[in-house]
Motif scaffolding. Structure first.
Motif, mmCIF file in Angstrom:
data_model
loop_
_atom_site.group_PDB
_atom_site.id
_atom_site.type_symbol
_atom_site.label_atom_id
_atom_site.label_comp_id
_atom_site.label_asym_id
_atom_site.label_seq_id
_atom_site.Cartn_x
_atom_site.Cartn_y
_atom_site.Cartn_z
ATOM 1 N N ARG A 26 34.560 2.181 -2.281
ATOM 2 C CA ARG A 26 34.390 3.567 -2.702
ATOM 3 C C ARG A 26 34.612 3.636 -4.205
ATOM 4 N NH1 ARG A 26 37.925 4.090 1.516
ATOM 5 N NH2 ARG A 26 39.603 4.281 0.000
ATOM 6 N N ALA A 27 33.927 4.569 -4.839
ATOM 7 C CA ALA A 27 34.120 4.789 -6.274
ATOM 8 C C ALA A 27 33.732 6.224 -6.583
ATOM 9 C CB ALA A 27 33.269 3.821 -7.093
ATOM 10 N N ARG A 53 32.700 1.569 -13.139
ATOM 11 C CA ARG A 53 32.756 0.947 -11.813
ATOM 12 C C ARG A 53 31.918 1.743 -10.811
ATOM 13 N NH1 ARG A 53 35.664 1.335 -7.082
ATOM 14 N NH2 ARG A 53 35.800 -0.633 -5.934
ATOM 15 N N THR A 54 31.878 3.059 -10.968
ATOM 16 C CA THR A 54 31.077 3.866 -10.050
ATOM 17 C C THR A 54 29.616 3.444 -10.107
ATOM 18 O OG1 THR A 54 32.619 5.696 -10.288
ATOM 19 C CG2 THR A 54 30.442 6.224 -9.394
ATOM 20 N N TYR A 55 29.125 3.130 -11.284
ATOM 21 C CA TYR A 55 27.753 2.636 -11.395
ATOM 22 C C TYR A 55 27.581 1.345 -10.596
ATOM 23 C CZ TYR A 55 23.897 -0.096 -13.154
ATOM 24 O OH TYR A 55 22.788 -0.900 -13.218
ATOM 25 N N ARG A 56 28.550 0.440 -10.716
ATOM 26 C CA ARG A 56 28.426 -0.848 -10.015
ATOM 27 C C ARG A 56 28.404 -0.672 -8.496
ATOM 28 N NH1 ARG A 56 32.115 -1.998 -14.090
ATOM 29 N NH2 ARG A 56 33.844 -2.358 -12.643
ATOM 30 N N GLY A 85 38.343 3.042 -11.888
ATOM 31 C CA GLY A 85 38.455 2.460 -10.563
ATOM 32 C C GLY A 85 38.713 0.960 -10.600
ATOM 33 N N ASP A 86 38.602 0.352 -11.769
ATOM 34 C CA ASP A 86 38.929 -1.069 -11.904
ATOM 35 C C ASP A 86 40.425 -1.304 -11.735
ATOM 36 O OD1 ASP A 86 36.263 -1.810 -12.414
ATOM 37 O OD2 ASP A 86 36.500 -1.397 -14.559
ATOM 38 N N ARG A 87 41.237 -0.247 -12.013
ATOM 39 C CA ARG A 87 42.694 -0.369 -11.918
ATOM 40 C C ARG A 87 43.315 0.583 -10.906
ATOM 41 N NH1 ARG A 87 41.889 -0.446 -17.586
ATOM 42 N NH2 ARG A 87 42.477 1.747 -17.708
ATOM 43 N N PRO A 157 38.244 9.042 -21.625
ATOM 44 C CA PRO A 157 37.552 8.344 -20.542
ATOM 45 C C PRO A 157 38.236 7.035 -20.160
ATOM 46 C CG PRO A 157 35.993 9.049 -22.233
ATOM 47 C CD PRO A 157 37.375 9.288 -22.789
ATOM 48 N N GLY A 158 38.205 6.750 -18.849
ATOM 49 C CA GLY A 158 38.745 5.497 -18.336
ATOM 50 C C GLY A 158 37.988 4.290 -18.863
ATOM 51 N N HIS A 159 36.730 4.476 -19.200
ATOM 52 C CA HIS A 159 35.870 3.457 -19.822
ATOM 53 C C HIS A 159 35.209 4.097 -21.030
ATOM 54 C CE1 HIS A 159 35.705 0.046 -17.102
ATOM 55 N NE2 HIS A 159 35.643 0.869 -16.062
ATOM 56 N N PRO A 160 34.817 3.301 -22.013
ATOM 57 C CA PRO A 160 34.018 3.861 -23.102
ATOM 58 C C PRO A 160 32.751 4.493 -22.519
ATOM 59 C CG PRO A 160 34.666 1.605 -23.605
ATOM 60 C CD PRO A 160 35.064 1.882 -22.175
#
Length: 162
Positions: A26-27, A53-56, A85-87, A157-160
């Motif tokens: 899930r993401a 991660r949601t994209y992946r 979601g990676d962490r 943002p959690g990611h750039p």
């Protein structure tokens, strides 16, 4: 290349939480790049950052769930926009249930829909997911003050973004 900031800086569009499920994973993430793009047939486009991660997870998903948030749901926006979601398992402390095709539906969202992914479109650092709506619910009865971009400027943002 032309800088689009003078134009986009004037916009204050709704923010969405997009969730996905594929292969038992899930993401979900906070998304600002999304819009209805056809009336007949009904279609909606969601753009996900390749860094996310949601994209992946979504690139393997058959369906995506798109949720609206109320302006007072900053905690959910912070979780889905400021954590990766990676962490972090973003679904641990959030009430949710499986929707059509196993798509995670956030119980606290005032409105949501699940769409079947019809196509994926390369848009540069984001990929567009063209969704054909299959199920939708408005739990607010059409009366919700929605979370917008201006409400989320304090979220790192959690990611750039790219």
């Amino acid at each position: 290349m032309t800088d689009l900031d003078p134009f986009t800086g004037l916009l204050d569009y709704p923010m969405y939480v997009v969730t996905a499920e594929a292969d038992g994973e899930r993401a979900g993430c906070l998304v600002g790049f999304a819009s209805q793009c056809s009336i007949q047939p009904a279609r909606f486009m969601v753009w996900l950052s390749r860094a996310n991660r949601t994209y992946r997870v979504a690139k393997h998903a058959e369906r995506l769930a798109v949720h609206l948030l109320r302006r007072d749901q900053h905690r959910l926006a912070l979780l889905f926009g400021g954590e990766t979601g990676d962490r972090t398992d973003k679904f641990t402390d959030v009430p949710w249930h499986p929707g059509p095709g196993g798509s995670p539906i956030l119980d606290e969202a005032p409105a949501w829909f699940v769409g079947r992914v019809e196509s994926r479109i390369d848009g540069g650092d984001h990929v567009g997911f063209l969704l054909a709506p299959e199920a939708a619910q408005d739990l607010a009865g059409g009366h919700a003050t929605l979370l917008t971009l201006d409400d989320t400027h304090d979220i790192t943002p959690g990611h750039p973004a790219n």
